[in-house]
Write an enzyme that holds these catalytic residues in place. Structure first.
Site, PDB file in Angstrom:
ATOM      1  N   ASP A 221       0.852  -1.204   0.000  1.00  0.00           N
ATOM      2  CA  ASP A 221       0.000   0.000   0.000  1.00  0.00           C
ATOM      3  C   ASP A 221       0.892   1.260   0.000  1.00  0.00           C
ATOM      4  OD1 ASP A 221      -2.641   1.478   0.620  1.00  0.00           O
ATOM      5  OD2 ASP A 221      -1.431   1.996   2.375  1.00  0.00           O
ATOM      6  N   LYS A 225       1.579   4.308  -2.913  1.00  0.00           N
ATOM      7  CA  LYS A 225       1.507   5.741  -2.620  1.00  0.00           C
ATOM      8  C   LYS A 225       2.800   6.455  -3.031  1.00  0.00           C
ATOM      9  CE  LYS A 225      -1.929   4.937   0.952  1.00  0.00           C
ATOM     10  NZ  LYS A 225      -2.153   4.494   2.335  1.00  0.00           N
TER      11      LYS A 225
HETATM   12  N1  HSE Z   1      -4.857   0.424   4.741  1.00  0.00           N
HETATM   13  C1  HSE Z   1      -4.461   1.781   4.550  1.00  0.00           C
HETATM   14  C2  HSE Z   1      -3.711   2.233   5.808  1.00  0.00           C
HETATM   15  C3  HSE Z   1      -5.666   2.650   4.287  1.00  0.00           C
HETATM   16  O1  HSE Z   1      -3.650   1.462   6.769  1.00  0.00           O
HETATM   17  O2  HSE Z   1      -3.171   3.317   5.828  1.00  0.00           O
HETATM   18  C4  HSE Z   1      -5.553   3.725   3.278  1.00  0.00           C
HETATM   19  O3  HSE Z   1      -4.851   3.429   2.110  1.00  0.00           O
END
Ligand code: HSE
Length: 341
Positions: A221, A225
């Site tokens: 994740d 980003k």
């Molecule tokens: N799963 C992500 C986090 C949420 O824990 O930041 C937003 O992308």
């Protein structure tokens, strides 16, 4: 100015936006001169509803809580997302379907389709932006539409808009960030002696973790980003495969204790910087000295630290997930499109 909006994907984020539109209707009109009329909504699980004069947002939210749009105006047409985007006249698409970092779909197809039809797009969906930002920006330009995606990084905390609008004229040399709330929460809890498994279960219960927690704990994740930051703020398209990525699964209680004894704290650090060979990015756990601005960021909070040529250091701290927080990202993007139109 009135904007006809369609919403595709009415899960947590979509509903978060609808709540803000319902509750903020008057302020949006009086303070910003903006009226957002929900002319269509489509969700894979709940069906669809549409009304050219605007749906009652409260009624849509009630239906979403029941899990079906049946009984709402136009629900008998059962339009799929593409039908809704192409056939229901609208000015802006709010795209809030799930993220797929491999194909970008279904969001990528939705966004291409909307921009090609001249509709502006606001989205929180990371997949399409990771895979095709340049193409989508060009599509928007060619068709006189706008594309906004503030919520893909740090939810509604303004990062992309601040960097593109308010840092215009400066040059960003390096970005370091804590861009994943789940892993920051786990590391924070492990520091006070909680086990990794208990901390992860707690983050999932609070609704922060991705559907598959691998995306959080293995760093994917945060990696997505970082790719978005490199593309949007440094003009460099990096494929995910070019961003070395290590998550927090290898961090042991012993490592945390050793770091503490040395006056340090582990954080999952995402970074992008201009190096001699071009823009380089990575995601990896690092033991930071306690006077590092990122070392103080605890729990699910996110932060980003810019190093720029003129201003020098700039740190932005704020939420990176949550129903209203991410719904707000879409609302602030809608207002940005409102100003641009
Ligand atoms: N799963 C992500 C986090 C949420 O824990 O930041 C937003 O992308």
């Amino acid at each position: 100015m009135k904007h006809r909006v369609t919403l595709i994907g009415c899960g947590t984020v979509g509903q978060g936006l609808l709540e803000l539109l319902r509750d903020g209707r008057e302020d949006l009109a009086t303070q910003h001169g903006a009226e957002f009329s929900l002319v269509g909504v489509s969700d894979l699980r709940m069906g669809s509803a549409e009304a050219s004069t605007g749906l009652d947002v409260g009624a849509v939210l009630d239906a979403a809580k029941r899990g079906s749009f049946d009984g709402l105006p136009g629900s008998e047409r059962k339009r799929d997302a593409i039908g809704m985007i192409q056939e229901v006249p609208a000015d802006i698409l709010a795209e809030a379907t799930h993220t797929d970092l491999q194909t970008g779909d279904p969001g990528l197809t939705h966004i291409r389709s909307a921009l090609t039809a001249g509709r502006s797009v606001v989205t929180t969906n990371k997949g399409p932006i990771v895979l095709a930002l340049r193409e989508l920006t060009e599509l928007a330009r060619t068709h006189g539409a706008h594309l906004r995606f503030e919520g893909t990084v740090m939810s509604g905390t303004p990062v992309l808009s601040v960097a593109t609008r308010d840092l215009a004229g400066d040059r960003i040399q390096e970005i370091r960030g804590i861009l994943n709330g789940t892993t920051n929460y786990i590391l924070t809890r492990m520091e006070i002696g909680e086990s990794y498994d208990d901390a992860l279960a707690d983050a999932q219960k609070k609704g922060y973790a991705e559907a598959k927690p691998d995306a959080d704990v293995e760093g994917y994740d945060a990696q997505a980003k970082v790719v978005i930051l490199a593309a949007a703020l440094m003009g460099t398209e990096l494929p995910l495969s070019k961003v070395p990525c290590e998550g927090i699964t290898g961090i042991t209680p012993d490592m945390i204790a050793t770091a503490r004894d040395a006056g340090q704290r582990y954080k999952l650090i995402s970074s992008v910087r201009r190096g001699a060979g071009g823009v380089e990015a990575s995601v990896r756990p690092m033991a930071l000295d306690l006077d590092d601005p990122l070392a103080a960021i605890g729990g699910t909070m996110n932060a980003i630290d810019f190093r720029t040529s003129l201003l020098g250091p700039l740190t932005i701290v704020g939420p990176g997930a949550g129903r209203r927080e991410t719904g707000f990202a879409l609302l602030s993007d809608l207002l940005s499109v409102h100003r641009a139109r």
